[in-house]
Design an enzyme around this catalytic site. Structure first.
Site, PDB file in Angstrom:
ATOM      1  N   ARG A 143      -1.812   6.877  -7.636  1.00 22.63           N
ATOM      2  CA  ARG A 143      -0.929   5.895  -7.855  1.00 22.63           C
ATOM      3  C   ARG A 143      -0.870   5.892  -9.563  1.00 22.63           C
ATOM      4  NH1 ARG A 143       1.256   0.950  -6.684  1.00 22.63           N
ATOM      5  NH2 ARG A 143       0.825  -0.895  -8.173  1.00 22.63           N
ATOM      6  N   LYS A 190       0.027  -5.678  -1.344  1.00 19.67           N
ATOM      7  CA  LYS A 190      -1.363  -6.144  -1.818  1.00 19.67           C
ATOM      8  C   LYS A 190      -1.316  -7.461  -2.513  1.00 19.67           C
ATOM      9  CE  LYS A 190      -5.463  -4.819  -4.522  1.00 19.67           C
ATOM     10  NZ  LYS A 190      -6.282  -4.211  -5.497  1.00 19.67           N
ATOM     11  N   HIS A 231       3.515  -4.101  -9.959  1.00 23.61           N
ATOM     12  CA  HIS A 231       2.623  -4.736 -11.023  1.00 23.61           C
ATOM     13  C   HIS A 231       3.371  -5.947 -11.173  1.00 23.61           C
ATOM     14  CE1 HIS A 231       1.011  -0.707 -11.431  1.00 23.61           C
ATOM     15  NE2 HIS A 231      -0.408  -1.318 -11.342  1.00 23.61           N
ATOM     16  N   ARG A 243       0.355   2.084  -2.885  1.00 26.70           N
ATOM     17  CA  ARG A 243      -1.088   2.107  -2.364  1.00 26.70           C
ATOM     18  C   ARG A 243      -1.415   2.790  -1.083  1.00 26.70           C
ATOM     19  NH1 ARG A 243       0.596  -2.636  -4.415  1.00 26.70           N
ATOM     20  NH2 ARG A 243      -0.313  -3.620  -6.291  1.00 26.70           N
ATOM     21  N   TYR A 247      -0.313   2.698 -20.048  1.00 28.95           N
ATOM     22  CA  TYR A 247       0.433   3.703 -19.891  1.00 28.95           C
ATOM     23  C   TYR A 247       1.583   3.900 -21.229  1.00 28.95           C
ATOM     24  CZ  TYR A 247      -0.916   3.617 -15.108  1.00 28.95           C
ATOM     25  OH  TYR A 247      -1.692   3.522 -13.843  1.00 28.95           O
TER      26      TYR A 247
END
Length: 354
Positions: free
Chosen positions: A309, A239, A332, A214, A341
């Site tokens: 990203r 994050k 993730h 990120r 994806y």
């Protein structure tokens, strides 16, 4: 304000006593041999004292406001203001929460007394807000309201109807955005990056494509977190709050080595730099402006930094990495976030069916 009093000592010498009196601050004084020195001292010290006095007054006003919210919260705005003072500053996403809270405060919902707040009031706010912003923004602000109400009940002992938000239907979020970057667009961005005055933009662009990190993670990089021996970056403050290691490709290693040499030259060091920020002096806002200009020069439309990203994640799948391997790199936590994806692996699955 400053005053000067002329005094005569027992020896007959004339002295000048300068005094400064300002509301909210102690009186200070000093004795000088000449009136000119006394006046100069007042001129130098009084502005600083006035600035401290104004700061103290603002702090007292904020403290009084917090006490009022704590002692007798009346309307929804009281809770939101107290949350901004006591809770929001300690969150990782404080800036975004402040902006969302300010938007909420513009609506009549926040002027409703806590005892009279109903689901209907929240639904009306949701519908009005949905006319101006995306569903994802409405849901983020509903999350803020929910968190504030829960905190008020559990930590501030403020009685609230628990069902006010729990049964309010949330607008469906749009499907996850996947904006791919074509080879032609990538080349155009590189050409535009070479023309930019910011020396770090192109390196950050390349790191984003190589690591799927990120923007905040890249801008906050420190040399202590980079291991060239292990070919990895150890992120401490990601994050989602979970530390993770990011493996480095050969290209990423080359980029970081080049940045290390640049840093050593600028500092006049003969040895490689091993501590401090990788991008010293680069603020988030400065980078945003530089990247926006880079995209405009490249002629790209509907392209944001976060799309890098997504592009990097897509390329990881195209290299044949499994969903678990990709999530380990990207950080993730929820596998559903990578579901967008899965189409990239369809051809590989079809080959296995032969």
């Amino acid at each position: 304000m400053g005053t000067i009093i002329e005094r005569r000592t027992k020896r007959g010498e004339v002295k000048f006593q300068a005094k400064i009196r300002l509301a909210g601050t102690p009186i200070i004084s000093k004795v000088f041999d000449s009136r000119a020195d006394a006046e100069a001292w007042i001129a130098a010290v009084e502005p600083e004292m006035r600035a401290r006095s104004r700061t103290a007054a603002r702090e007292q006003a904020v403290a009084k406001q917090v006490r009022e919210f704590r002692d007798r919260p009346r309307i929804v705005a009281d809770l939101l203001h107290r949350n901004l003072c006591e809770v929001t500053p300690f969150k990782k996403g404080a800036e975004a929460e402040v902006n969302h809270t300010r938007s909420i405060l513009k609506y009549p919902l926040t002027r409703i007394h806590l005892e009279n707040l109903t689901q209907r009031d929240v639904r009306e706010w949701r519908d009005k807000r949905s006319q101006h912003v995306a569903p994802s923004t409405v849901n983020r602000e509903l999350n803020i309201l929910s968190a504030v109400f829960k905190h008020a009940a559990s930590e501030w002992d403020i009685a609230l109807c628990k069902s006010v938000l729990t049964s309010v239907k949330r607008p469906p979020n749009p499907p996850g955005r996947v904006r791919r970057l074509s080879r032609q667009e990538e080349a155009a961005l590189r050409r535009a990056g070479e023309e930019t005055r910011n020396p770090y933009v192109l390196s950050i662009f390349d790191l984003a494509l190589e690591t799927a990190m990120r923007r905040s993670e890249i801008l906050g990089l420190e040399w202590e977190r980079i291991s060239f021996e292990r070919r990895s970056i150890q992120l401490i403050t990601a994050k989602n709050g979970t530390p993770r290691g990011v493996p480095l490709s050969r290209r990423a290693m080359e980029i970081l080595r080049a940045l290390q040499q640049i840093a050593a030259r600028e500092l006049g060091h003969e040895c490689a730099v091993t501590s401090g920020p990788v991008f010293p002096g680069l603020t988030v806002n400065a980078f945003k402006l530089a990247f926006t200009r880079m995209v405009q020069r490249a002629g790209l439309e509907n392209f944001r930094f976060h799309d890098l990203r997504h592009e990097a994640t897509s390329r990881l799948f195209e290299k044949g990495l499994s969903q678990m391997e990709v999530s380990t790199i990207t950080g993730h936590k929820d596998p559903r976030m990578l579901a967008r994806y899965t189409h990239l692996q369809v051809k590989d699955l079809a080959a296995k069916l032969d």
